[in-house]
Design an enzyme around this catalytic site. Structure first.
Site, PDB file in Angstrom:
ATOM      1  CG  ASP A   8     -10.011  10.638  -4.322  1.00  0.00           C
ATOM      2  OD1 ASP A   8      -9.478  10.252  -5.365  1.00  0.00           O
ATOM      3  OD2 ASP A   8     -10.667   9.875  -3.582  1.00  0.00           O
ATOM      4  CG  HIS A  41      -7.803  14.132  -0.858  1.00  0.00           C
ATOM      5  ND1 HIS A  41      -8.701  13.595   0.037  1.00  0.00           N
ATOM      6  CD2 HIS A  41      -7.300  13.090  -1.562  1.00  0.00           C
ATOM      7  CE1 HIS A  41      -8.746  12.278  -0.135  1.00  0.00           C
ATOM      8  NE2 HIS A  41      -7.913  11.941  -1.097  1.00  0.00           N
ATOM      9  CG  ASP A  63     -10.433  15.735   2.000  1.00  0.00           C
ATOM     10  OD1 ASP A  63     -10.982  14.895   1.257  1.00  0.00           O
ATOM     11  OD2 ASP A  63      -9.205  15.730   2.245  1.00  0.00           O
ATOM     12  CG  HIS A 114      -1.852   1.048   1.397  1.00  0.00           C
ATOM     13  ND1 HIS A 114      -1.512   2.371   1.605  1.00  0.00           N
ATOM     14  CD2 HIS A 114      -3.213   1.036   1.347  1.00  0.00           C
ATOM     15  CE1 HIS A 114      -2.600   3.100   1.685  1.00  0.00           C
ATOM     16  NE2 HIS A 114      -3.648   2.316   1.541  1.00  0.00           N
ATOM     17  CG  ASP A 160      -6.812   9.465  -3.516  1.00  0.00           C
ATOM     18  OD1 ASP A 160      -6.515  10.680  -3.501  1.00  0.00           O
ATOM     19  OD2 ASP A 160      -7.434   8.920  -2.578  1.00  0.00           O
TER      20      ASP A 160
END
Lengths: 365, 338
Positions: A281, A291, A288, A180, A229
């Site tokens: 994103d 991001h 937000d 990840h 993203d």
């Protein structure tokens, strides 16, 4: 609401806001004395008497909030901010969170320390989960406060991170989980801070990371077969620069990053700007602060070329050389933001130091 | 609280909790002169949090504190201190010490909002660990999460822990096979499969079978990166993570590499512009001097076939050249890429 949940992570607001303002201001001071004082007062209230910073006053300390608070203090660049940190208590706090081979297992209570122990890791708060976010947050804080040479703090981490590298090449939050981007950044940045990057297979990490750039969308995704993203602009882009540094300036192609940095800029500028202000994103999402901050930080790195020579070989970064080092999408300088360092978005300014952090941080040491 | 939480019920629960604390048992939020980023709290949020701050200040561990944590968690599932206080209550209060099953039921009821909440999954793990065996409802719950988001990272990590804790290897192997069939591009499922197989079983017993499995999915969709990366992961396994004799494993991996080369060449000639077979070939060829030239040739192909990674392939080509200096003669005979 989303922000309600952030009630227990308030230093993050300060981190995202101060860093975003920093990047947009291009070296100017945006916050006035009064605003800085408010932030400092608030952070003081978040500092826990037993060390570390909490997500909000009166709560237990938390490694991520501690990280956000310390980085905000660095970003404020004023002595009034630096002096509030209780360094000795911080060390005690970090050591309490650390798991070593000799971490004792107490009676099998839900609240005992070692219920989910992995030697070489940190818990993210007392009686909380162990994972790589905690490792990075704790090490970054230790590095900034010059506590990172403490042996019990460093012990076993390199091996733990090594065991988190997956067959995919990236790094997972715990051994055997899925690779990840966020954890890969945390893992590799931690190894950089410890100077133990040889513990991981860098070639495989790089291959996995570069393959996260999507051909159509132009931005990055965080895991194999997942969606783009813009926050990954940073997690992957910064990782790419950290690898370049670890390879002593040999992780770039003629100064350009190994991913398509122009495409990343294009994605961010053309698809990720919200009409209400801030970054998003991907199209159709709402804006937000998380991001906004990380997409912008990723943009900052994407707008630049490798600076290994200046920062690490010559130790001489000069703002006026910034133009020579830039790689602007469509050669358009109007969207320039100031350059951040891949380790914790620390603003690069003169004179340079080991990780090119502002010299004022020296006061903390 | 063993009923599904919904609008009216929330009001009742919060009023009940409030009623257990005197009006003086409150501690207000710290507010600087001018808050930088004020959160717009509702009244009920403020009241419950004022009570919670007070309870933290006096370090209260009691039945009413336990009930209070449910209210705090409801209003802000990310409040990690509330989860900690809850565990303290479960540890030390005689009325709650044995109520493990009830706690699991509570977690089941609130699950619908908790998919991405770290604290929930951590708490669940600790409770289920105390319970000591697989709770009867566990699979049904995981299936519900899976339906919502089949790549939920917390869920898969929890699943790994659960399998290891309760030795569910065989049953989970069947389940993950079904999940991959359901969604062949679910990389989380492939990653979990790798964990199940290579963490638990000997490489020599499963290497071939797992490669055949991966190949079958590649043939169905040559653009499925998960299947390719899984295949490569088996061939380039990490010795420290594979059970069994290391030397035997290593020679088996060499055999797999040779077979892999043939498979990739086949895909390269039958599928247009496939980057995965080519990048696998680069990995295989760049290891040996005799095949370095082939590795470089394929890097050059990839510059066209995988344009977004142009700089990466150019860098790779240069790297291979550097590691086999005799090949530098080669570059004089080539064109624009040099």
């Amino acid at each position: 609401s989303w922000y309600g949940r952030l009630d227990s992570g308030q230093p993050w607001f300060l981190f995202w806001i101060t860093n975003t303002l920093d990047m947009l201001a291009m070296g100017e001071d945006v916050l006035d004395i009064k605003e800085k004082k408010n932030i400092i007062d608030y952070l003081k209230a978040c500092q826990h008497p037993e060390g570390g910073f909490s997500g909000s006053p009166f709560m237990d300390a938390h490694a991520a909030s501690t990280y956000a608070a310390i980085c905000t203090i660095v970003a404020l660049q004023c002595p009034e901010a630096y002096v509030i940190v209780d360094r000795p208590k911080m060390l005690q706090y970090l050591l309490r969170l650390k798991h070593n081979k000799d971490t004792k297992i107490f009676a099998p209570q839900l609240c005992s320390k070692a219920r989910t122990t992995i030697p070489g890791s940190f818990q993210i708060h007392e009686n909380g989960e162990n994972d790589l976010r905690a490792v990075y947050c704790c090490l970054a804080v230790a590095d900034i406060l010059n506590l990172i040479d403490e042996p019990k703090l460093r012990e076993g981490i390199g091996d733990f991170i090594s065991s988190c590298q997956t067959y995919e090449g990236g790094i997972a939050c715990v051994p055997y989980s899925e690779a990840h981007a966020g954890y890969s950044y945390c893992g590799f940045a931690s190894l950089m801070l410890l100077n133990e990057t040889e513990k991981i297979n860098i070639d495989k990490l790089l291959e996995w990371s570069m393959n996260r750039q999507l051909a159509k969308e132009a931005g990055f995704c965080g895991r194999i077969n997942k969606l783009v993203d813009s926050c990954y602009n940073f997690w992957q882009g910064a990782l790419s620069e950290l690898i370049d540094i670890a390879l002593k300036g040999k992780g770039n192609y003629k100064g350009e990053w190994l991913y398509n940095q122009y495409a990343v800029q294009g994605y961010t500028l053309l698809c990720c700007q919200s009409k209400k202000g801030g970054l998003i994103d991907k199209p159709k999402k709402s804006t937000d602060m998380y991001h906004t901050c990380y997409s912008l930080a990723g943009l900052s790195i994407a707008q630049s070329k490798s600076m290994y020579q200046e920062l690490y070989a010559d130790h001489k970064y000069e703002l006026k050389n910034a133009e020579a080092n830039s790689a602007m999408f469509a050669k358009d300088y109007s969207s320039r933001v100031s350059r951040v360092h891949p380790l914790s978005l620390i603003h690069i300014s003169e004179p340079t130091r080991r990780y090119a952090i502002s010299y004022a941080v020296f006061c903390l040491k | 609280y063993q009923r599904r939480v919904h609008g009216d019920y929330q009001e009742i629960m919060i009023k009940e909790v409030e009623g257990e604390w005197a009006p003086t048992e409150r501690l207000a939020q710290f507010e600087p002169e001018a808050p930088i980023a004020p959160i717009d709290y509702s009244e009920k949020f403020k009241t419950i949090m004022d009570i919670f701050r007070y309870a933290l200040k006096i370090d209260e561990v009691s039945l009413r504190a336990y009930r209070l944590t449910a209210a705090v968690i409801f209003l802000n599932s990310g409040n990690y201190t509330a989860w900690y206080v809850r565990r303290k209550c479960l540890d030390s209060l005689p009325e709650l010490k044995d109520k493990v099953k009830e706690e699991i039921e509570y977690l089941d009821i609130i699950a619908h909002d908790m998919a991405k909440v770290y604290q929930y999954w951590h708490h669940r793990r600790l409770i289920v660990q105390k319970f000591g065996s697989l709770p009867p409802n566990e699979y049904a719950l995981l299936e519900k999460f899976h339906e919502e988001d089949d790549k939920n990272y917390h869920m898969w990590t929890y699943r790994m822990w659960m399998t290891e804790q309760f030795h569910l290897w065989d049953a989970e192997y069947k389940r993950v096979t079904a999940k991959i069939e359901e969604n062949p591009k679910n990389n989380s499922a492939w990653s979990y499969r790798y964990f199940l197989q290579f963490h638990h079983t000997e490489y020599i017993k499963i290497g071939s079978a797992e490669i055949d499995f991966a190949k079958s999915y590649i043939l169905k969709d040559p653009n499925n990166e998960s299947a390719w990366v899984y295949y490569k992961g088996i061939v380039y396994f990490s010795p420290s993570k594979c059970v069994g004799d290391k030397a035997a494993n290593a020679s088996l991996a060499e055999k797999f590499k040779a077979e892999g080369e043939l498979f990739c060449l086949k895909i390269r000639s039958s599928v247009t512009d496939n980057r995965f077979c080519r990048s696998f070939l680069v990995d295989i060829y760049k290891e040996k001097k005799e095949t370095a030239k082939s590795a470089i040739d394929i890097c050059i192909e990839l510059i066209e076939v995988d344009k977004i990674r142009k700089n990466y392939w150019l860098w790779m080509k240069d790297k291979i050249l550097l590691s086999f200096p005799e090949k530098q003669q080669y570059e004089k005979s080539q064109h624009q890429y040099y």
